[in-house]
Motif scaffolding. Structure first.
Motif, PDB file in Angstrom:
ATOM      1  N   LEU A  36       0.800  -1.227   0.000  1.00 38.36           N
ATOM      2  CA  LEU A  36       0.000   0.000   0.000  1.00 38.36           C
ATOM      3  C   LEU A  36       0.833   1.277   0.000  1.00 38.36           C
ATOM      4  O   LEU A  36       0.310   2.362  -0.198  1.00 38.36           O
ATOM      5  N   ASP A  89      -1.033   5.462   7.926  1.00 36.65           N
ATOM      6  CA  ASP A  89      -0.357   5.655   9.205  1.00 36.65           C
ATOM      7  C   ASP A  89       0.064   4.295   9.768  1.00 36.65           C
ATOM      8  O   ASP A  89      -0.713   3.345   9.707  1.00 36.65           O
ATOM      9  N   PHE A  93      -4.260   0.201  11.947  1.00 30.28           N
ATOM     10  CA  PHE A  93      -4.309  -1.106  11.295  1.00 30.28           C
ATOM     11  C   PHE A  93      -3.055  -1.379  10.463  1.00 30.28           C
ATOM     12  O   PHE A  93      -3.131  -1.934   9.367  1.00 30.28           O
ATOM     13  N   SER A 119      -8.062   6.394   6.239  1.00 34.14           N
ATOM     14  CA  SER A 119      -9.403   6.417   6.826  1.00 34.14           C
ATOM     15  C   SER A 119     -10.015   7.815   6.859  1.00 34.14           C
ATOM     16  O   SER A 119     -11.229   7.964   6.880  1.00 34.14           O
ATOM     17  N   PHE A 168     -14.961   1.612   7.525  1.00 38.12           N
ATOM     18  CA  PHE A 168     -14.447   0.238   7.584  1.00 38.12           C
ATOM     19  C   PHE A 168     -13.261   0.109   6.640  1.00 38.12           C
ATOM     20  O   PHE A 168     -13.375   0.384   5.445  1.00 38.12           O
ATOM     21  N   LEU A 169     -12.147  -0.335   7.188  1.00 37.72           N
ATOM     22  CA  LEU A 169     -10.983  -0.663   6.369  1.00 37.72           C
ATOM     23  C   LEU A 169     -10.965  -2.178   6.163  1.00 37.72           C
ATOM     24  O   LEU A 169     -11.470  -2.933   6.993  1.00 37.72           O
ATOM     25  N   MET A 170     -10.346  -2.610   5.078  1.00 35.12           N
ATOM     26  CA  MET A 170     -10.175  -4.044   4.797  1.00 35.12           C
ATOM     27  C   MET A 170     -11.510  -4.785   4.758  1.00 35.12           C
ATOM     28  O   MET A 170     -11.578  -5.963   5.119  1.00 35.12           O
TER      29      MET A 170
HETATM   30  N1  SAH Z   1      -2.344   1.955   7.853  1.00 35.92           N
HETATM   31  C1  SAH Z   1      -3.275   2.169   6.763  1.00 35.92           C
HETATM   32  C2  SAH Z   1      -4.403   1.150   6.758  1.00 35.92           C
HETATM   33  C3  SAH Z   1      -3.943  -0.277   6.582  1.00 35.92           C
HETATM   34  S1  SAH Z   1      -5.274  -1.417   6.458  1.00 35.92           S
HETATM   35  C4  SAH Z   1      -3.810   3.607   6.835  1.00 35.92           C
HETATM   36  O1  SAH Z   1      -3.642   4.292   7.850  1.00 35.92           O
HETATM   37  O2  SAH Z   1      -4.379   4.059   5.837  1.00 35.92           O
HETATM   38  C5  SAH Z   1      -5.474  -1.502   4.718  1.00 35.92           C
HETATM   39  C6  SAH Z   1      -6.826  -0.939   4.315  1.00 35.92           C
HETATM   40  O3  SAH Z   1      -6.768   0.489   4.226  1.00 35.92           O
HETATM   41  C7  SAH Z   1      -7.302  -1.365   2.946  1.00 35.92           C
HETATM   42  O4  SAH Z   1      -7.909  -2.641   2.993  1.00 35.92           O
HETATM   43  C8  SAH Z   1      -8.301  -0.291   2.622  1.00 35.92           C
HETATM   44  O5  SAH Z   1      -9.518  -0.494   3.300  1.00 35.92           O
HETATM   45  C9  SAH Z   1      -7.655   0.934   3.231  1.00 35.92           C
HETATM   46  N2  SAH Z   1      -6.897   1.721   2.243  1.00 35.92           N
HETATM   47  C10 SAH Z   1      -5.594   1.997   2.260  1.00 35.92           C
HETATM   48  N3  SAH Z   1      -5.237   2.796   1.229  1.00 35.92           N
HETATM   49  C11 SAH Z   1      -6.374   3.028   0.540  1.00 35.92           C
HETATM   50  C12 SAH Z   1      -6.693   3.784  -0.635  1.00 35.92           C
HETATM   51  N4  SAH Z   1      -5.761   4.465  -1.298  1.00 35.92           N
HETATM   52  N5  SAH Z   1      -7.983   3.802  -1.057  1.00 35.92           N
HETATM   53  C13 SAH Z   1      -8.941   3.126  -0.396  1.00 35.92           C
HETATM   54  N6  SAH Z   1      -8.707   2.405   0.713  1.00 35.92           N
HETATM   55  C14 SAH Z   1      -7.445   2.363   1.185  1.00 35.92           C
END
Ligand code: SAH
Length: 249
Positions: A36, A89, A93, A119, A168-170
């Motif tokens: 990511l 961050d 998560f 988020s 909701f993430l993930m």
């Molecule tokens: N630490 C990361 C989150 C990690 S969990 C943060 O603070 O952003 C991974 C989840 O984050 C993915 O499954 C998705 O739900 C979300 N995510 C991360 N990047 C994204 C993006 N560019 N667009 C949409 N969702 C994203």
């Protein structure tokens, strides 16, 4: 022994990297990065910097977390500046806490460089403020990884009855079950939901729906994607600035 920087890479748009993150990335001898974290960021590294990929592809971890911890630790034994680069961050998560604890236990110095979390930033790029006066006085960021019908779910679903924002993430693969669970606890079927894919990048796409129809509407969206449930989703009608810009490119 070197020092490890548990560093947030921001949500996608490379300009959402902090100045502090950019500084340590330029100084790094080793960068350990995830799927990511925007790979374009690696072009900022100095010549000779070793870049180690430990991300996951299609839900499959290339390396399990305990091995990632060990890679970071071993890197700190052989290099001065080690950057552990994570999407968004590192403490949202991101399992950054586990990595920090592993290093602390072994006497390795580390620093946390917070990043702009998806988020908040991804909804913002879809024209959705996570709080808004008179609409939502709070927001929660919840893992969607855990299926809601799982026995002994750790998620306090009963607390989600208010109109306030839930991100909701993930959760894309559990979207149908998440929406059904929210209806089951008493939210109206017409309650607004947004799913945003590849947020803050040129490939950003947003699907708007209701708890009842969102799973069907969003089923073909590519990951990463996050889900916003809340009245704030309606503000997008007025605030959708980024996709408008994308449309005019
Ligand atoms: N630490 C990361 C989150 C990690 S969990 C943060 O603070 O952003 C991974 C989840 O984050 C993915 O499954 C998705 O739900 C979300 N995510 C991360 N990047 C994204 C993006 N560019 N667009 C949409 N969702 C994203």
């Amino acid at each position: 022994m070197g020092k490890v920087y548990l560093t947030g890479a921001g949500p996608g748009d490379i300009e959402l990297l902090t100045l502090k993150a950019a500084r340590v990335i330029k100084e790094a001898d080793i960068i350990i990065y995830d799927r990511l974290a925007n790979p374009q960021i690696l072009t900022m590294a100095k010549n000779g910097c070793e870049c180690i990929y430990v991300g996951k592809e299609d839900g499959k971890h290339i390396l399990p977390q305990d091995q990632i911890n060990e890679v970071i630790y071993q890197s700190a034994l052989r290099a001065d500046v080690v950057v552990r680069l994570k999407g968004g961050d590192p403490f949202v998560f991101g399992r950054g806490g586990e990595e920090g604890a592993y290093l602390a236990q072994r006497g390795i110095e580390f620093e946390v460089i917070p990043g702009i979390t998806s988020s908040i930033a991804v909804p913002a790029y879809a024209g959705i403020p996570v709080t808004h006066r008179g609409v939502s006085v709070s927001f929660r960021v919840v893992t969607g990884h855990e299926a809601p019908n799982k026995e002994a779910s750790q998620i306090p679903w009963e607390n989600f009855k208010t109109d306030d924002t839930i991100v909701f993430l993930m959760g894309l693969h559990n979207l149908g079950q998440i929406a059904a669970k929210l209806i089951e606890i008493g939210k109206p079927k017409e309650f607004p939901v947004a799913v945003i894919s590849k947020g803050t990048t040129l490939e950003q796409r947003t699907i708007i729906g209701t708890l009842e129809d969102i799973a069907q509407k969003a089923k073909d969206l590519p990951t990463p994607a996050l889900i916003v449930v809340g009245k704030v989703v309606e503000l997008r009608d007025k605030l959708n600035w980024f996709e408008k810009e994308l449309g005019s490119i």
